[in-house]
Write a protein that holds these residues in place. Structure first.
Motif, short mmCIF file in Angstrom:
data_model
loop_
_atom_site.label_atom_id
_atom_site.label_comp_id
_atom_site.label_asym_id
_atom_site.label_seq_id
_atom_site.Cartn_x
_atom_site.Cartn_y
_atom_site.Cartn_z
N GLN A 12 -4.16 -27.72 -5.91
CA GLN A 12 -3.47 -28.23 -4.72
C GLN A 12 -4.47 -28.99 -3.86
O GLN A 12 -5.59 -28.53 -3.65
CB GLN A 12 -2.86 -27.10 -3.91
CG GLN A 12 -1.61 -26.54 -4.52
CD GLN A 12 -1.06 -25.38 -3.72
OE1 GLN A 12 -1.79 -24.45 -3.41
NE2 GLN A 12 0.21 -25.44 -3.41
N LYS B 168 4.06 -26.72 -5.38
CA LYS B 168 4.02 -25.39 -6.00
C LYS B 168 3.53 -25.50 -7.44
O LYS B 168 2.73 -24.68 -7.91
CB LYS B 168 5.42 -24.75 -5.96
CG LYS B 168 5.46 -23.35 -6.49
CD LYS B 168 6.85 -22.74 -6.32
CE LYS B 168 6.86 -21.32 -6.85
NZ LYS B 168 8.18 -20.70 -6.73
N GLU B 169 3.97 -26.55 -8.15
CA GLU B 169 3.51 -26.76 -9.53
C GLU B 169 2.01 -27.05 -9.55
O GLU B 169 1.28 -26.54 -10.40
CB GLU B 169 4.27 -27.93 -10.16
CG GLU B 169 3.92 -28.15 -11.61
CD GLU B 169 4.71 -29.28 -12.25
OE1 GLU B 169 4.28 -29.74 -13.33
OE2 GLU B 169 5.73 -29.72 -11.71
N GLU C 278 7.79 -29.84 -1.94
CA GLU C 278 7.33 -28.44 -2.05
C GLU C 278 7.31 -27.97 -3.50
O GLU C 278 6.39 -27.25 -3.91
CB GLU C 278 8.23 -27.51 -1.22
CG GLU C 278 7.84 -27.44 0.22
CD GLU C 278 8.49 -26.26 0.93
OE1 GLU C 278 9.66 -25.95 0.66
OE2 GLU C 278 7.80 -25.65 1.76
#
Length: 92
Positions: free
Chosen positions: A38, A30-31, A26
């Motif tokens: 993404q 998120k990065e 996760e």
């Protein structure tokens, strides 16, 4: 004579193993999101990990979490490398 087939783990994954692997995945995802890169495959793999954990299959959940982390890291690499590489392209 003793023969070892490989260096695989002999213990089954636990919920704690899953939690740690999922948190790492996760965080990487998120990065990737912060870089606006993404991948949908990462989200699908995270969902599969969560589903496997909910069913109590922590071995599969950990494996899917690690796969999702690898996918997220690959998307991070793609975003960062392409950020500079587009300048190397020849414009005609």
């Amino acid at each position: 004579m003793v023969v070892f087939a490989g260096a695989t783990s002999l213990h089954a994954a636990t919920e704690a193993d899953f939690s740690a692997a999922y948190a790492a995945a996760e965080a990487a995802n998120k990065e990737a999101g912060a870089l606006r890169n993404q991948w949908t495959t990462t989200a699908a793999t995270l969902a599969a990990a969560k589903k496997a954990a909910a069913e109590g299959n922590f071995d599969s959940a950990v494996a899917a979490s690690k796969e999702a982390e690898a996918l997220a890291k690959a998307s991070i690499f793609q975003a960062t490398s392409e950020k500079a590489r587009w300048k190397d392209m020849e414009i005609r």
